[in-house]
Design a protein around this motif. Structure first.
Motif, mmCIF file in Angstrom:
data_model
loop_
_atom_site.group_PDB
_atom_site.id
_atom_site.type_symbol
_atom_site.label_atom_id
_atom_site.label_comp_id
_atom_site.label_asym_id
_atom_site.label_seq_id
_atom_site.Cartn_x
_atom_site.Cartn_y
_atom_site.Cartn_z
ATOM 1 N N VAL A 33 7.280 -14.857 47.869
ATOM 2 C CA VAL A 33 7.153 -13.848 48.916
ATOM 3 C C VAL A 33 5.768 -13.219 48.944
ATOM 4 O O VAL A 33 5.209 -12.959 50.003
ATOM 5 N N THR A 34 5.203 -12.968 47.777
ATOM 6 C CA THR A 34 3.899 -12.314 47.679
ATOM 7 C C THR A 34 3.200 -12.751 46.401
ATOM 8 O O THR A 34 3.836 -13.303 45.499
ATOM 9 N N ASP A 35 1.911 -12.490 46.334
ATOM 10 C CA ASP A 35 1.141 -12.816 45.137
ATOM 11 C C ASP A 35 1.029 -11.634 44.184
ATOM 12 O O ASP A 35 1.096 -11.787 42.978
ATOM 13 N N ILE A 36 0.815 -10.457 44.778
ATOM 14 C CA ILE A 36 0.550 -9.267 43.968
ATOM 15 C C ILE A 36 1.432 -8.121 44.446
ATOM 16 O O ILE A 36 1.562 -7.878 45.644
ATOM 17 N N MET A 37 2.013 -7.426 43.486
ATOM 18 C CA MET A 37 2.797 -6.250 43.793
ATOM 19 C C MET A 37 2.097 -5.045 43.157
ATOM 20 O O MET A 37 1.696 -5.110 41.995
ATOM 21 N N VAL A 38 1.945 -3.994 43.934
ATOM 22 C CA VAL A 38 1.315 -2.774 43.435
ATOM 23 C C VAL A 38 2.353 -1.672 43.500
ATOM 24 O O VAL A 38 3.026 -1.496 44.521
ATOM 25 N N ILE A 39 2.489 -0.936 42.406
ATOM 26 C CA ILE A 39 3.451 0.165 42.328
ATOM 27 C C ILE A 39 2.683 1.418 41.962
ATOM 28 O O ILE A 39 1.864 1.412 41.037
ATOM 29 N N ALA A 40 2.926 2.490 42.717
ATOM 30 C CA ALA A 40 2.242 3.760 42.460
ATOM 31 C C ALA A 40 3.203 4.911 42.737
ATOM 32 O O ALA A 40 4.218 4.734 43.407
ATOM 33 N N SER A 41 2.853 6.081 42.244
ATOM 34 C CA SER A 41 3.678 7.265 42.453
ATOM 35 C C SER A 41 2.920 8.324 43.226
ATOM 36 O O SER A 41 1.693 8.431 43.130
ATOM 37 N N GLY A 42 3.680 9.114 43.968
ATOM 38 C CA GLY A 42 3.174 10.297 44.637
ATOM 39 C C GLY A 42 3.973 11.494 44.145
ATOM 40 O O GLY A 42 5.105 11.335 43.687
ATOM 41 N N THR A 43 3.408 12.680 44.247
ATOM 42 C CA THR A 43 4.055 13.867 43.669
ATOM 43 C C THR A 43 5.062 14.532 44.599
ATOM 44 O O THR A 43 5.832 15.369 44.163
ATOM 45 N N SER A 44 5.048 14.160 45.888
ATOM 46 C CA SER A 44 5.981 14.750 46.855
ATOM 47 C C SER A 44 6.261 13.725 47.948
ATOM 48 O O SER A 44 5.541 12.734 48.071
ATOM 49 N N THR A 45 7.287 13.986 48.740
ATOM 50 C CA THR A 45 7.596 13.063 49.835
ATOM 51 C C THR A 45 6.436 12.997 50.826
ATOM 52 O O THR A 45 6.137 11.929 51.355
ATOM 53 N N ARG A 46 5.784 14.117 51.056
ATOM 54 C CA ARG A 46 4.629 14.127 51.975
ATOM 55 C C ARG A 46 3.488 13.275 51.427
ATOM 56 O O ARG A 46 2.837 12.542 52.169
ATOM 57 N N GLN A 47 3.249 13.378 50.122
ATOM 58 C CA GLN A 47 2.166 12.587 49.548
ATOM 59 C C GLN A 47 2.506 11.100 49.556
ATOM 60 O O GLN A 47 1.654 10.261 49.860
ATOM 61 N N VAL A 48 3.748 10.741 49.233
ATOM 62 C CA VAL A 48 4.161 9.334 49.264
ATOM 63 C C VAL A 48 3.923 8.756 50.656
ATOM 64 O O VAL A 48 3.339 7.686 50.817
ATOM 65 N N SER A 49 4.344 9.481 51.684
ATOM 66 C CA SER A 49 4.149 9.027 53.066
ATOM 67 C C SER A 49 2.671 8.893 53.410
ATOM 68 O O SER A 49 2.251 7.893 53.999
ATOM 69 N N ALA A 50 1.898 9.888 53.033
ATOM 70 C CA ALA A 50 0.465 9.875 53.342
ATOM 71 C C ALA A 50 -0.246 8.721 52.630
ATOM 72 O O ALA A 50 -1.103 8.058 53.223
ATOM 73 N N ILE A 51 0.121 8.463 51.393
ATOM 74 C CA ILE A 51 -0.496 7.367 50.642
ATOM 75 C C ILE A 51 -0.185 6.033 51.318
ATOM 76 O O ILE A 51 -1.071 5.208 51.518
ATOM 77 N N ALA A 52 1.073 5.822 51.675
ATOM 78 C CA ALA A 52 1.469 4.562 52.314
ATOM 79 C C ALA A 52 0.748 4.378 53.650
ATOM 80 O O ALA A 52 0.258 3.282 53.959
ATOM 81 N N LYS A 53 0.658 5.438 54.424
ATOM 82 C CA LYS A 53 -0.065 5.365 55.707
ATOM 83 C C LYS A 53 -1.538 5.045 55.482
ATOM 84 O O LYS A 53 -2.149 4.279 56.234
ATOM 85 N N ASN A 54 -2.130 5.631 54.451
ATOM 86 C CA ASN A 54 -3.536 5.383 54.145
ATOM 87 C C ASN A 54 -3.767 3.924 53.751
ATOM 88 O O ASN A 54 -4.762 3.317 54.152
ATOM 89 N N VAL A 55 -2.837 3.363 52.993
ATOM 90 C CA VAL A 55 -2.938 1.945 52.628
ATOM 91 C C VAL A 55 -2.943 1.086 53.889
ATOM 92 O O VAL A 55 -3.782 0.197 54.047
ATOM 93 N N GLU A 56 -2.030 1.377 54.812
ATOM 94 C CA GLU A 56 -1.964 0.619 56.069
ATOM 95 C C GLU A 56 -3.252 0.758 56.877
ATOM 96 O O GLU A 56 -3.783 -0.232 57.387
ATOM 97 N N GLU A 57 -3.756 1.990 56.969
ATOM 98 C CA GLU A 57 -4.966 2.245 57.757
ATOM 99 C C GLU A 57 -6.189 1.547 57.165
ATOM 100 O O GLU A 57 -6.975 0.933 57.891
ATOM 101 N N LYS A 58 -6.359 1.638 55.853
ATOM 102 C CA LYS A 58 -7.526 1.021 55.211
ATOM 103 C C LYS A 58 -7.470 -0.500 55.320
ATOM 104 O O LYS A 58 -8.496 -1.154 55.540
ATOM 105 N N ALA A 59 -6.279 -1.065 55.174
ATOM 106 C CA ALA A 59 -6.143 -2.516 55.329
ATOM 107 C C ALA A 59 -6.482 -2.925 56.764
ATOM 108 O O ALA A 59 -7.213 -3.898 56.981
ATOM 109 N N LYS A 60 -6.004 -2.152 57.727
ATOM 110 C CA LYS A 60 -6.271 -2.451 59.139
ATOM 111 C C LYS A 60 -7.764 -2.382 59.439
ATOM 112 O O LYS A 60 -8.290 -3.203 60.197
#
Length: 119
Positions: A33-60
Motif C-alpha cells: 500500500v505504501t513505502d513509508i509510514m509516519v506517525i506523530a502526535s499533537g497535543t490537542s484536536t485542533r493541533q492534530v487537525s492543523a498538522i494534518a492540513k499543513n502536511v497536505e498543503e506543503k505536499a501540494k
C-alpha cells in the motif's frame, strides 16, 4: 518524486507545527500500500487537525496531491495518504491505544520468522 524526498517535505511540515514524537517506519517489505509510514502526535484536536492540513498543503506546494485524508475534522486521529508516504497524526491517548509502531514492528518480526522457517 522519490519517497525519501516526500518524507523530507512531510517531516518539515510536521516540525513546522510542533508535532511531537515523530516516528518514521519503512514498510516497503511489509505492505504493498505504501513505502513509508509516519506517525506523530499533537497535543490537542485542533493541533492534530492543523498538522494534518499543513502536511497536505506543503505536499501540494511541491506538486504532490493527497490521495485522501481521514479524521481531519475530528482531530483525534488524522490520516493523510500521499501514496508513497502515509501520515498518521494522533492525540497521545489514541496513539497509546492503537500502538501502530508496535503493530508494524511485530508484522516485520512475523515476516522474518516465517522466512527463516522455510527449508
Amino acid at each position: 518524486m522519490q519517497p525519501e524526498q516526500l518524507l523530507e517535505i512531510v517531516t518539515l511540515a510536521l516540525e513546522d507545527l510542533k508535532a511531537q514524537d515523530i516516528k518514521v517506519l519503512d514498510v516497503r517489505d511489509m505492505s504493498s500500500v505504501t513505502d513509508i509510514m509516519v506517525i506523530a502526535s499533537g497535543t490537542s484536536t485542533r493541533q492534530v487537525s492543523a498538522i494534518a492540513k499543513n502536511v497536505e498543503e506543503k505536499a501540494k506546494e511541491h506538486g504532490v496531491r493527497a490521495l485522501g485524508d481521514e479524521g481531519i475534522d475530528s482531530g483525534e486521529w488524522a490520516l493523510v495518504d500521499l501514496g508513497d508516504v502515509v501520515v498518521h497524526v494522533m492525540l497521545p491517548t489514541v496513539r497509546d491505544f492503537y500502538q501502530l509502531e508496535k503493530l508494524w514492528s511485530d508484522m516485520g518480526k512475523e515476516e522474518d520468522s516465517s522466512e527463516s522457517e522455510q527449508p
